[in-house]
Design an enzyme around this catalytic site. Structure first.
Site, PDB file in Angstrom:
ATOM      1  N   GLU A 297       0.829  -1.207   0.000  1.00  0.00           N
ATOM      2  CA  GLU A 297       0.000   0.000   0.000  1.00  0.00           C
ATOM      3  C   GLU A 297       0.864   1.258   0.000  1.00  0.00           C
ATOM      4  O   GLU A 297       0.507   2.249  -0.644  1.00  0.00           O
ATOM      5  CB  GLU A 297      -0.950  -0.003   1.199  1.00  0.00           C
ATOM      6  CG  GLU A 297      -1.838  -1.237   1.316  1.00  0.00           C
ATOM      7  CD  GLU A 297      -2.585  -1.588   0.044  1.00  0.00           C
ATOM      8  OE1 GLU A 297      -2.920  -0.683  -0.741  1.00  0.00           O
ATOM      9  OE2 GLU A 297      -2.825  -2.797  -0.182  1.00  0.00           O
ATOM     10  N   HIS A 300       2.143   2.013  -3.497  1.00  0.00           N
ATOM     11  CA  HIS A 300       1.115   2.588  -4.366  1.00  0.00           C
ATOM     12  C   HIS A 300       1.172   4.118  -4.399  1.00  0.00           C
ATOM     13  O   HIS A 300       0.616   4.726  -5.316  1.00  0.00           O
ATOM     14  CB  HIS A 300      -0.282   2.169  -3.880  1.00  0.00           C
ATOM     15  CG  HIS A 300      -0.829   0.966  -4.564  1.00  0.00           C
ATOM     16  ND1 HIS A 300      -0.812   0.797  -5.937  1.00  0.00           N
ATOM     17  CD2 HIS A 300      -1.458  -0.134  -4.068  1.00  0.00           C
ATOM     18  CE1 HIS A 300      -1.391  -0.355  -6.246  1.00  0.00           C
ATOM     19  NE2 HIS A 300      -1.793  -0.938  -5.141  1.00  0.00           N
ATOM     20  N   GLU A 319      -1.624  -2.449 -10.094  1.00  0.00           N
ATOM     21  CA  GLU A 319      -1.579  -3.595  -9.181  1.00  0.00           C
ATOM     22  C   GLU A 319      -0.471  -4.588  -9.539  1.00  0.00           C
ATOM     23  O   GLU A 319       0.240  -5.062  -8.661  1.00  0.00           O
ATOM     24  CB  GLU A 319      -2.934  -4.287  -9.131  1.00  0.00           C
ATOM     25  CG  GLU A 319      -4.043  -3.433  -8.527  1.00  0.00           C
ATOM     26  CD  GLU A 319      -3.786  -2.988  -7.103  1.00  0.00           C
ATOM     27  OE1 GLU A 319      -2.842  -3.499  -6.462  1.00  0.00           O
ATOM     28  OE2 GLU A 319      -4.528  -2.126  -6.605  1.00  0.00           O
TER      29      GLU A 319
END
Length: 862
Positions: A297, A300, A319
Site C-alpha cells: 500500500e 502505491h 496492481e
C-alpha cells in the site's frame, strides 16, 4: 433478474465530458443520516458538452444548485443524476444524505465497530455523493469532517489544515490533499482509537509524521506494522529513488473490510488482520503478510496514486507493478527463495485455475460487467509476473531507467499499460511490441522442451516450443524469457556459450519453436529449466528422477531446488493414481532422509522441501480431478514419510532449540519444528504426545497453531481438548479466533459437517464480517478437500446456502467466496452436477447482485 447488467468494453473507452478543477466535501457524520455537501467546479472538455451524467447509488438527494441557483430540471434514476443545459464552466453544489450504519456492502461510507470509514475502490464513491466516479477524473480535494466530541479522530487524505470547535458542541477537522487524485482514492475515517506515532526522515531531510490508528487495547500489536512502514519508505528511496511527498502518513485498522487494505493517498485503510501482530496472537506467516501488505500500500503512493490508471481495464498497471515491487521488497529484506516459492504457489494454486476457467481474462481485460470481479490473481499476480519478465529482459539497470522515464512522463496523470511499456521501451531503446502481447493474452501457455547432446561435437541443444492455451488457440507467439542453468555431473555450474556467442542464462523464445545450441559442453549436462519461474507458463519436459534429485542437491536457485522436489512428489502422485501401487519410491524417501540428516542453512526452505504439493497443484495434472484418489494418496504418502523417517523427524524436533526470535533463524526453527511435528503426529507415541501438548500451550502462536495443525492432520486424540482450551483462552480476540475457525474448518473426522454448521451460532462468528466468513467457510472450501468435495454434496450445500445470504448482505464478499464453484467442470459427473445445481440456485435469484451475476452466468455457460 428482470434486466441483465450490461458489459463495458475497453474498445469503447471515451474521455470524460468534463473535468473537475477542485472539490470541497463537508461531512456531518451521523450513523443513519450523514449529510454530505459537495461543492465542485466543473469545466466542459468541449464546447458541445452541455450535459453531465453523474454516478450515484443509494443516495437521498437533498439539494442541488448550479452557480448558486437551485436546479429543478434534472433526471434522477437508480444510479445516475443527469443534468442538461449547463454552461462551459460552473460551480455545482450537491447535498445528499446517506445511511452508514446500514451499509453492509462495506463500500462507500459505512461503520465498522462504531467507527466511520470508507472504501471507494473501485466504484464506492458514488455511494457518498453524485460524481463522475471513474479513475480518469482527477482533482484536488479539500475535506471537512464534522462529528460529535465522542468521536475524537476525524481523518481524511492529505495534510490537516484546520481543526476546531463548533458552536453546537461538535468539532471539525479540515484536510487538504495538494495532489490531484481520482474519486476511488478518497478516504475518510472517524472514530476513537489508540494511536502509535513515529516519524520518518526522508532522503531530502523532511520529517514525515507517521500515525497508526487501532481499536482500543490493540496498541501492543501495532509496532510491527509501523516498523514495516518505515522499512518500506526507506527501501523505496534506495531501490526506486521514490520519496514520500506529504507531511503525514496514516494507517487505520478496521475489522470490517472486504479486502486486505486500500492505498488511499496518505490515509491507508487496512483490514485489522493485516496490521495487528504480536507473537502471542500472530504467526510468522502473519508477520510476513503484514510486512508485504504495508509495503504494497505504501508503494502505491507512486505506482497507483501519483500515477493512476486511465480506466479500470488498466488495473494491472498499478496492481501488477506494485505486487512486483512488494515482492522485491520482501525478497530484499528476507529470503528471496521463500518469497519466490510463495509467489509461484499463488500462481499455481489460483491463477492457473482461473486461466482455465470461465472467468479467464488477460491482465488487461477487454470486457467488464462488475469491476469488483476483476480484482483477481490474474490482474495482480500474473500482472506481477509480466513485470518480472520485463525486469528479466532489461536487467535491474534497464528496468530502473524505464521506471524513471515512466514517472517523469506520467506523474499526476491517469496512464495506461501501453504508456508503461512505452517508457520501458524508449528508456532502453528496445522494441517491446511483441512483449506487449502478454497484456492481451488469456489462458496459460505451455512450454515444451526437448534436449539432445552430441558427444562428438560437444554441443548441447535445447528446443523450446510454446503451445497456446486451448481457450486461446489462435494466440500469436509470445516473447518468453526462459532462464536456465546447466549442471555437470559433479553439480558444478556450466558457463553458457551458444552458437551466436551470447553468454546469458535468459533465453528469449520469440517464435512458436526455437532451438538454442550450446558449445564446448564436455559431458551431457542436467538442465534447470525455467529457473526461478522466469515466465508464467506450464512446462512439459521429460526429466528422469535422478536428474531431478541432482537439481534438488545442486541448483543455485533455492526456488529451483524446491521446484525439483515438487516435480518429484507430483510425478509420484500421478503414477500412483494411474496404478494400483501406493508405495513411495525409496529414492524419494532417501532424498528426504538426507535433507533431515544434516538440517543446515535456511531451515524454513528445508521445511518447504519436505511438504507435498497442495491439492490444487496435483489436481491440475488431470483433465478430470480424481478427488478420492488424490485424498487417499496424499494421506498415504504422508503416512509413509512419517513412518519411514520417524527417527529423523524425532531427532530434528528434539535438537531444535525453542527460539522465539523474529529473525530468519527463529522463523526457520519454528517452520521445521512444525513440519516435523506434523509428520510425527501421524505416528504418535508418549514422547510425541508430550511434544504436542507442550506446543499446544506455547505462548508463541506459530508454535501453538503448528501443534493444532498437526493434530488436525492426524485426527489426534488430543485435538478436542486442545481446541476447547484455545476457544476458552481467545474468545476476547476475534482475529485469533479466526485462526481457530480455520482449524475447525479443516477437521477430517465424520462429524466435520455437523460441527461446521454448529459454528454458525458461535458467539464470535458473524456472517456480515468478511474475516469470519473467509476463516470458516473459505478455509473449509479451500483446504478441507475430503469434506467440501463429499460425494453426497453436503459440503457444496453449505457454501451455496451461505452465498444466498451474502448476496443480500455483502455481494462483493459473496463473489469472492464463489470461486470454488467456478471450476465445476473439472470434476466427475456427480460432483459437477451438484456444484452446477448450487450455481443454478444463485442464477434463479430474482435479486442476484451484479457481483455474482457475471461469475454465475459465465460459470454456467463456460
Amino acid at each position: 433478474m428482470s434486466t441483465k447488467p450490461q458489459a463495458k468494453y475497453l474498445k469503447d473507452y471515451t474521455p470524460p465530458s468534463h473535468h473537475v478543477e477542485s472539490i470541497e466535501l463537508t461531512f456531518e457524520l451521523s450513523p443513519n443520516e450523514t449529510l454530505v455537501t459537495a461543492r465542485s467546479v466543473w469545466v466542459a472538455n468541449s464546447d458541445t458538452a452541455t450535459a453531465l451524467s453523474l454516478d450515484g447509488v443509494d443516495l437521498d438527494l437533498v439539494e442541488l444548485t448550479v452557480d448558486g441557483v437551485a436546479v429543478d430540471s434534472y433526471e434522477l434514476n437508480e444510479n445516475k443524476l443527469n443534468l442538461s443545459e449547463l454552461p462551459t464552466r460552473f460551480r455545482l453544489e450537491i447535498k445528499t444524505k446517506i445511511d452508514p450504519a446500514n451499509n453492509t456492502s462495506l463500500e462507500g461510507l459505512y461503520q465498522s465497530a462504531g467507527a466511520f470509514c470508507t472504501q471507494c475502490e473501485a466504484e464506492g464513491f458514488r455511494k457518498i455523493t453524485y460524481f463522475l466516479d471513474r479513475p480518469d477524473v482527477l482533482t484536488v480535494y479539500t475535506v471537512k469532517v464534522i462529528a460529535s466530541q465522542n468521536i475524537p479522530y476525524l481523518l481524511s487524505n492529505g495534510n490537516k489544515i484546520e481543526e476546531g470547535q463548533l458552536s453546537d458542541g461538535r468539532h471539525f477537522a479540515t484536510w487538504h490533499d495538494p495532489y490531484r487524485k481520482p474519486s476511488y482514492l478518497f478516504a475518510l475515517v472517524a472514530g476513537d482509537f489508540d494511536v502509535l506515532k513515529d516519524t520518518f526522515k526522508t532522503r531530502s531531510g523532511r520529517d514525515v509524521e507517521l500515525a497508526l490508528f487501532v481499536d482500543k487495547g490493540n496498541l501492543p500489536k501495532a509496532p510491527h506494522a509501523m516498523n514495516s512502514l518505515k522499512a518500506a519508505m526507506a527501501w523505496d528511496e534506495t531501490r526506486f529513488s521514490l520519496e514520500y511527498d506529504l507531511d503525514i502518513y496514516m494507517i487505520v485498522a478496521v475489522d470490517f473490510f472486504n479486502m486486505g487494505a486500500m492505498e488511499n493517498k496518505g490515509l491507508n485503510i487496512f483490514n485489522s488482520a493485516c496490521v495487528l501482530a504480536n507473537q502471542e496472537t500472530a504467526t510468522d506467516r502473519d508477520y510476513h503478510t503484514i510486512e508485504s501488505i504495508v509495503g504494497h500500500e505504501y508503494f502505491h503512493n507512486w505506482t497507483g496514486n501519483r500515477i493512476t490508471c486511465r480506466d479500470w481495464f488498466q488495473l494491472s498497471l498499478k496492481e501488477g507493478l506494485t505486487v512486483f515491487r512488494d515482492q522485491e521488497f520482501s525478497s530484499d529484506l528476507g529470503s528471496r527463495g521463500l518469497n519466490r516459492i510463495d509467489a509461484v504457489n499463488a500462481m499455481r494454486m489460483h491463477q492457473f485455475a482461473e486461466d482455465e476457467g470461465p472467468m479467464a481474462h488477460p491482465i488487461r481485460p477487454e470486457k467488464v460487467i462488475e469491476m469488483n470481479n476483476f480484482y483477481t490473481v490474474t490482474v495482480y499476480n500474473k500482472g506481477a509476473e509480466v513485470i518480472r519478465m520485463l525486469h528479466s529482459l532489461l536487467g535491474e539497470d534497464g528496468f530502473q531507467k524505464g521506471m524513471l522515464l515512466y514517472v517523469e512522463r506520467h506523474d499526476g496523470q491517469a496512464a495506461t499499460c501501453d504508456d508503461f511499456v512505452a517508457a520501458m521501451s524508449d528508456a532502453n531503446n528496445v522494441d517491446l511490441s511483441q512483449f506487449k502481447l502478454w497484456y492481451s493474452q488469456h489462458g496459460t501457455t505451455t512450454l515444451k522442451a526437448t534436449t539432445t547432446y552430441d558427444e562428438q561435437s560437444r554441443r548441447y541443444s535445447l528446443t523450446l516450443t510454446q503451445r497456446p492455451p486451448k481457450n486461446n488457440a489462435s494466440q500469436p507467439p509470445l516473447l518468453i524469457p526462459v532462464a536456465i542453468q546447466l549442471l555437470d555431473r559433479n553439480g558444478n555450474d556450466i558457463a553458457l556459450s551458444n552458437a551466436s556467442n551470447v553468454a546469458n542464462n535468459v533465453l528469449q523464445l520469440s517464435d512458436y519453436e526455437q532451438t538454442f545450441e550450446f558449445e564446448n559442453i564436455q559431458n551431457e549436462p542436467v538442465i534447470v529449466l525455467l529457473e526461478d519461474f522466469s515466465s508464467p507458463v506450464k512446462v512439459q519436459f521429460e526429466q528422469c528422477l535422478e536428474d531431478k534429485l541432482h537439481i534438488l542437491k545442486f541448483a543455485r536457485s533455492d526456488y529451483s531446488r524446491w521446484e525439483a522436489m515438487q516435480q518429484i512428489f507430483t510425478q509420484a502422485v500421478v503414477e500412483a493414481v494411474n496404478s494400483e501401487s501406493r508405495d513411495l519410491d525409496s529414492r524419494i524417501v532417501d532424498a528426504c532422509k538426507s535433507l533431515l540428516e544434516k538440517p543446515v542453512g535456511d531451515l524454513a526452505l528445508l521445511s518447504e522441501l519436505l511438504v507435498l504439493p497442495n491439492f490444487e497443484t496435483l489436481a491440475s495434472q488431470f483433465d478430470t480431478t480424481p478427488v478420492d484418489a488424490l485424498v487417499e494418496i496424499i494421506d498415504c504418502f504422508e503416512q509413509q514419510l512419517a513412518e519411514k523417517l520417524k527417527p529423523y523427524w524425532s531427532t530434528v524436533y528434539a535438537n531444535l532449540m525453542e527460539n522465539h526470535a523474529l529473525n530468519a533463524e527463529g522463523v526457520g526453527v519454528r517452520s521445521l519444528q512444525n513440519t516435523s511435528l506434523y509428520y510425527l503426529a501421524k505416528v504418535s507415541d508418549a514422547e510425541i504426545d508430550a511434544w504436542l501438548e507442550k506446543a499446544a500451550v506455547s505462548v508463541n502462536m506459530t508454535t501453538k497453531l503448528g501443534a493444532l495443525r498437526a493434530m488436525v492432520g492426524a485426527s489426534h486424540s488430543l485435538l478436542e481438548e486442545s481446541m476447547t482450551r484455545f476457544d476458552g483462552q481467545w474468545r476476547h480476540d476475534l482475529l485469533v479466533m479466526d485462526k481457530w475457525f480455520a482449524m475447525q474448518a479443516m477437521r477430517r473426522d465424520e462429524n466435520a459437517i455437523a460441527r461446521l454448521k454448529s459454528l454458525f451460532t458461535h458467539p464470535c462468528f458473524d456472517k456480515s464480517n468478511p474475516n469470519r466468513v473467509r476463516a470458516l467457510i473459505g478455509s473449509f472450501a479451500r483446504a478441507n478437500v475430503r469434506h467440501f468435495h463429499r460425494i453426497d454434496g453436503q459440503g457444496y450445500q453449505i457454501l451455496g446456502d451461505l452465498l444466498l445470504e451474502l448476496n443480500d448482505i455483502n455481494p462483493q464478499n459473496a463473489s469472492r467466496m464463489l470461486t470454488p464453484f467456478m471450476s465445476w467442470k473439472r470434476f466427475d459427473g456427480q460432483r459437477a452436477e451438484q456444484m452446477k445445481s448450487q450455481l443454478q440456485r444463485l442464477a434463479d435469484l430474482p435479486n442476484l447482485s451484479d457481483d455474482l451475476f457475471e461469475k454465475v452466468e459465465k460459470a454456467l455457460a463456460g
